[in-house]
Design a protein around this motif. Structure first.
Motif, short mmCIF file in Angstrom:
data_model
loop_
_atom_site.label_atom_id
_atom_site.label_comp_id
_atom_site.label_asym_id
_atom_site.label_seq_id
_atom_site.Cartn_x
_atom_site.Cartn_y
_atom_site.Cartn_z
N VAL A 134 28.43 -35.11 -13.49
CA VAL A 134 28.66 -34.28 -14.62
C VAL A 134 28.18 -34.76 -16.01
O VAL A 134 28.08 -35.74 -16.20
CB VAL A 134 30.26 -34.47 -14.93
N ALA A 135 27.50 -33.90 -16.72
CA ALA A 135 26.56 -34.23 -17.90
C ALA A 135 27.62 -33.37 -19.04
O ALA A 135 27.77 -32.49 -19.09
CB ALA A 135 25.53 -33.58 -17.81
N VAL A 140 21.68 -34.89 -22.00
CA VAL A 140 21.51 -35.76 -20.92
C VAL A 140 21.59 -34.97 -19.53
O VAL A 140 21.17 -35.62 -18.57
CB VAL A 140 23.13 -36.72 -20.90
N ALA A 141 22.09 -33.86 -19.40
CA ALA A 141 21.76 -33.10 -18.14
C ALA A 141 20.10 -32.84 -18.05
O ALA A 141 19.51 -32.85 -16.76
CB ALA A 141 22.34 -31.59 -18.34
N THR A 152 25.84 -31.07 -13.50
CA THR A 152 26.51 -29.92 -14.07
C THR A 152 26.95 -30.20 -15.30
O THR A 152 27.65 -31.13 -15.72
CB THR A 152 27.78 -29.46 -13.20
N LEU A 153 26.70 -29.14 -16.43
CA LEU A 153 27.19 -29.45 -17.72
C LEU A 153 28.66 -28.79 -17.80
O LEU A 153 28.85 -27.81 -17.77
CB LEU A 153 26.19 -28.67 -18.57
N LEU A 154 29.57 -29.92 -18.24
CA LEU A 154 30.62 -29.76 -18.71
C LEU A 154 31.07 -30.48 -20.15
O LEU A 154 31.22 -31.65 -20.16
CB LEU A 154 31.82 -30.21 -17.48
N ARG A 155 31.12 -29.57 -21.09
CA ARG A 155 31.30 -30.17 -22.32
C ARG A 155 32.33 -30.87 -22.75
O ARG A 155 33.60 -30.53 -22.16
CB ARG A 155 31.07 -29.15 -23.51
N ARG A 348 39.41 -28.91 -12.94
CA ARG A 348 39.18 -28.05 -11.76
C ARG A 348 37.78 -28.27 -10.93
O ARG A 348 37.86 -28.29 -9.72
CB ARG A 348 39.16 -26.53 -12.27
N PHE A 349 37.07 -28.62 -11.66
CA PHE A 349 35.62 -28.86 -11.09
C PHE A 349 35.86 -30.32 -10.37
O PHE A 349 35.22 -30.07 -9.03
CB PHE A 349 34.48 -29.45 -12.18
N LEU A 350 36.53 -31.19 -10.63
CA LEU A 350 36.53 -32.61 -10.05
C LEU A 350 37.32 -32.46 -8.72
O LEU A 350 37.17 -32.95 -7.55
CB LEU A 350 37.17 -33.54 -10.72
#
Length: 355
Positions: A134-135, A140-141, A152-155, A348-350
């Motif tokens: 996760v970025a 950083v991504a 994966t870009l998750l702000r 949700r992603f994790l």
């Protein structure tokens, strides 16, 4: 599904995103034991940290491999579905080894400097073996991508209920606020030089602590502005909303330091925008994803004290400009950086990654 978590020192006042995301995971029943590879910061912690303090195990000061053995032993009967690390350096190394011992997947979140604390080949290998990477910002991504990995870009988000717009203080003197650790990449030496060039009454307040404090004291005295500059020390989220409310302009003068380190998207940017304050910032790394020039704030070239002073003076010269930028900045964070939406998306992603 529950995750064991490995982080660096926890809690730290400069790493609110870790606290926010752990609280979000906990609220959804996804958070298992928490391990810190080193002790927490001294001093006050942000509100909410007390809810997790009893669950944090500070690992002994041994090698990452030996720390991983401790983590694996403590998680052996916990039934966790995976081990997730916050930061790509030591926490990710410990999480990877512990997960391998347990026979479960691991993953990690990156922020900024942590991606540059390890060799590119190692970053690629850690990403290749992870269930998820996760970025929190595009800068950083891209760094993971350049190393040959994928993130994966998750702000990160900002608490738009805690940081809310408030009326500006009286126009004179101009009140300028800067928030961050007193380290070279924050560019506070550039800000001091810019402040010395301002041709107007002003007050500058720098909030934070760090190894650059002594040097900044000397620079401020040499510039002859010690009567107008305050080094206020660190503040928590209990105090920061008032600090933003008392300012006209928030300056984020980040630079690339001598070692190549730089910010990603500093917390102060999102907090100031949420608080309805005009942001003058360096156009570096992912800062421009939130500070959009002449739309939600003003951007200048990093390290250019003259340009920084000119941008501050421009913001100071027009209450209408400040109002326009502040309104657009608040709308942006509500739309794209709302903490509840961002942390729900991460959870949700994790949950899917470790299912």
């Amino acid at each position: 599904m529950r995750l064991g978590v490995v982080t660096s020192g926890f809690p730290r006042t400069s790493e609110t995103f870790v606290l926010n995301e752990l609280l979000a995971l906990d609220a959804r029943g996804l958070l298992g034991p928490i391990f810190a590879t080193k002790p927490a910061d001294d001093g006050r912690a942000h509100p909410g940290a007390e809810r997790l303090a009893a669950r944090v195990r500070v690992l002994p000061p041994v090698s990452p491999r030996d720390q991983a053995a401790v983590v694996a032993a403590e998680l052996a009967q916990s039934g966790v579905s995976g081990v997730h690390a916050f930061f790509a350096h030591t926490p990710a190394e410990v999480a990877r080894d512990a997960a391998a011992r347990l026979g479960v997947p691991y993953g990690f979140s990156l922020h900024a400097r942590d991606a540059r604390k390890i060799a590119s080949r190692e970053l690629r290998d850690r990403a290749a073996g992870a269930a998820c990477v996760v970025a929190c910002n595009a800068d950083v991504a891209e760094e993971v991508g350049a190393a040959g990995g994928k993130a994966t870009l998750l702000r990160h988000g900002v608490d738009v209920a805690r940081f809310r717009p408030a009326p500006e203080p009286p126009e004179t003197p101009l009140t300028v606020l800067a928030v961050g650790r007193l380290v070279p990449k924050k560019g506070f030496d550039v800000l001091v030089e810019a402040a010395a060039r301002l041709d107007m009454p002003f007050r500058l307040r720098i909030v934070g602590a760090g190894p650059e404090r002594g040097r900044l004291v000397r620079l401020i005295a040499h510039a002859g502005i010690a009567d107008r500059v305050t080094l206020a020390g660190p503040l928590t989220h209990d105090d920061l909303p008032e600090a933003y409310a008392s300012a006209h302009v928030v300056v984020v003068p980040s630079v690339r330091d001598a070692a190549g380190d730089r910010d990603g998207l500093p917390n102060v940017v999102l907090e100031a925008l949420a608080a309805g304050r005009t942001v003058v910032a360096s156009d570096i790394a992912a800062v421009g994803s939130a500070v959009r020039h002449d739309e939600t704030g003003l951007l200048v070239w990093p390290g250019d004290a003259g340009a920084l002073a000119a941008a501050i003076e421009r913001a100071a010269s027009s209450a209408a400009l400040r109002s326009r930028l502040a309104e657009a900045g608040r709308a942006l964070v509500e739309r794209e950086f709302d903490l509840e939406a961002c942390t729900a998306r991460l959870a949700r992603f994790l949950e899917a990654a470790y299912a």
